[in-house]
Design an enzyme around this catalytic site. Sequence first.
Site, short mmCIF file in Angstrom:
data_model
loop_
_atom_site.label_atom_id
_atom_site.label_comp_id
_atom_site.label_asym_id
_atom_site.label_seq_id
_atom_site.Cartn_x
_atom_site.Cartn_y
_atom_site.Cartn_z
N HIS B 217 6.19 -18.73 24.13
CA HIS B 217 4.87 -18.36 24.61
C HIS B 217 4.86 -17.88 26.06
O HIS B 217 3.88 -17.32 26.51
CB HIS B 217 3.89 -19.53 24.39
N SER B 221 5.99 -12.93 21.54
CA SER B 221 6.96 -12.50 20.53
C SER B 221 7.56 -11.15 20.90
O SER B 221 6.90 -10.30 21.49
CB SER B 221 6.26 -12.35 19.18
N LYS B 245 -1.94 -13.76 8.20
CA LYS B 245 -0.67 -13.25 7.67
C LYS B 245 0.29 -14.40 7.36
O LYS B 245 0.98 -14.39 6.34
CB LYS B 245 -0.06 -12.30 8.68
N ASP B 246 0.32 -15.40 8.24
CA ASP B 246 1.20 -16.54 7.99
C ASP B 246 0.77 -17.31 6.75
O ASP B 246 1.61 -17.82 6.01
CB ASP B 246 1.22 -17.48 9.21
N GLU B 289 27.24 -28.09 0.34
CA GLU B 289 26.02 -27.41 -0.06
C GLU B 289 26.11 -25.94 0.34
O GLU B 289 26.81 -25.59 1.28
CB GLU B 289 24.82 -28.06 0.64
#
Lengths: 277, 421
Positions: B217, B221, B245-246, B289
Amino acid sequence: MKKFFMKTLASAATSFAVVLGLSVSVFAADAEKAPKEVNWSFSGFFGTYDRAALQRGFQVYEEVCAACHGIRYIAFRNLTEIGFSEEEAKAIAEKYETVSPQYYWEDTEDFDGNPAKAKVYPVVTAGLSDKFPAKQFETEAQIRDGNGGALPPDLSLITKARHHGPDYVYSLLTGYEDAPSGMEMVPGMSYNPYFGGSQIAMANPLFEDQVEYADGTKATADQMAKDVVTFLMWAAEPKLEERHQMGYKVMIFMLVFTILMYFSNRRVWADVKKKKD
Amino acid sequence: MAGNSNFQSNNKVVNWIEERMPIFSLIDGSLGASYPAPKNLNYWWNFGSLAGLALVIQIVTGIVLVMHYTPNTELAFDSVEHIMRDVNYGWLLRYVHANGASMFFIVVYIHIFRGLYFGSYKAPRELLWILGVVILILMMATAFMGYVLPWGQMSFWGAKVITNLFSAVPVVGDSLVQWLWGGFAVDNPTLQRFFSLHYLLPFVIAGVVILHIWALHKHGSNNPLGIDVKSPQDTVGFHPYYTAKDLFGIGVFILVFAYFVFFNPNYLGHADNYIPANPLLTPASIVPEWYFLPFYAILRSITFSISIPFTDIVLIDAKLLGVLAMFGSLAVLIALPWLDRSPVRSSRFRPMYRWFFWILVIDSFILGYVGAQKPEGIMPTLGLIGTAYYFFHFLVLLPFIMPKYEKDTKLPESISNPVIK
Ligand code: HEM
């Protein structure tokens, strides 16, 4: 841009699936034969356990496999989940003896001959809440002695503890053959191409009409193998039906949610996108 | 953050709290309308919020699992079966938690490759990137120790193989391994400490995530064009644009997640882990894994020692070299902001880098594939080539070769006016 994203995502997903597929297939790549594929009642999105097969499978387990194999995670009360009534389950339980978890103290002597107390766990008739008891409390050494040195594994999880579990166990049970000429067999071992190393210490356990099914189904070896595998899959994954049922609800709910979110997202962005053009 | 918020409310209670502890403006400035985000972010930017969600899901399901799980070698396996069979919705908790680890890694790997593609690690976001790598390392430790908890065959043998790596450390190796085990073998003390750390580390991750977002922040971004935000026209408020959107991304994510949990819950796991741990019986193949496979391939790729030529003096033996390579593969990510010399962030304007990016992606898949195979036939060679290429990309191509050949490209004027002059 959007196209690019979808295309890349699709290709990433495919390559991911390919790598996973390859890595899964490789575990089965030892010399043993790939298991036969069976269309099980419980496979696929809508899979449920065929009740009749479950009960027949339990019968096969009890009358054949139980001589050597335990199912220690199953309690007698669980049998009510495959269609037995509580009375029937109780009657089955009462055929077994189990070590009580409750102990009492008994007078005894210590090494020096002084009076002492010992904890005793009495052997009692099994009840609904008891698990299927271990093979008549034999020690591992005793069991191995009776089976040419091998240990019959507990079967409660077997269909999840092998790759392609149900197909594998079915193939194993129906896959006994004469050893190819020239192959040297260890005495007491049977030839089975589905088993790693092809020599298994379990003799072919199933042959025609070994059990008499109450529902009149013909007890061929193949039928019994399918039934017992269905039962064993239930033993390993008793919540499968509940899981599938909740699964569609979640999928449908999430599908609706996602579509709503897709359109609300478009709506939110509409003014920004318009300005851009 | 709070500083850039012009949060206002008519609600008296909210204002009372805000006056004493400006939490509402903090939230508004971090996720609300007052947090400006570049308006051109594409779907690859959804994976950050998905990673956060995955972490929350792991913590919530994990805490409830702990209420029924018993960290003791005699009881652990049975307690997991108890969860699967007797605990209400226990099967759901466990399948969500076990598959959640896989989902978390898929999301984080995509998130990382997004950063690689769009140059999000470059100034001024170096620290943000490094915090991300720290999160990855902590996740790997957490997932490794979590996988030991059900105390199946793969749990036990995986723990044994991985802890044994530390015996490669010169001089103190063996003591180090015993110290990790808490004894002379992987046993109850090992399980109990892994349990303790498996509970602890996700909260450490959550702490680092907060730092990660704090660092994010400060400069906001990055974006697909990789150019700085120049004016308010370049941005939109995080809310409602990116919250909407998220949410869509979360819907898609949960659909994929739910498919595995409800319809194929053991697909990503290994069958051997349904066999209780048996220290006397080595499984036919010990495979980690899927999310560890590329690293496992790097670890096993090195089968030669470095010695002084024409003598028998071994400087670094093969095992240690493998371990160094494995940790080195993460270390180069930390150094990446300084290894990549180009000031241009986004691959869109670096055609040459774009090629190498995709080759690196393919290389990672090849390493993952090799990691799943028995080290026989061409696999060791393939693994070695894959490993060599991985390091070549970061240590040679980026710092030394690319700067020589990469031409300067023109960058667009701004996000709101993305034309190239
Ligand atoms: C970064 C987040 C986390 C990751 C990646 C993670 C990963 C894993 C994995 C891979 C397993 C093995 C699952 C299996 O095969 O059965 C596991 C098991 C377990 N985890 Fe976690 N975990 C996380 C957070 C947590 C937290 C926060 C807790 C507790 C507060 C927790 C508690 C447990 C327990 C009790 C088990 C054993 C039960 C089981 O095996 O299903 N986990 N975890």
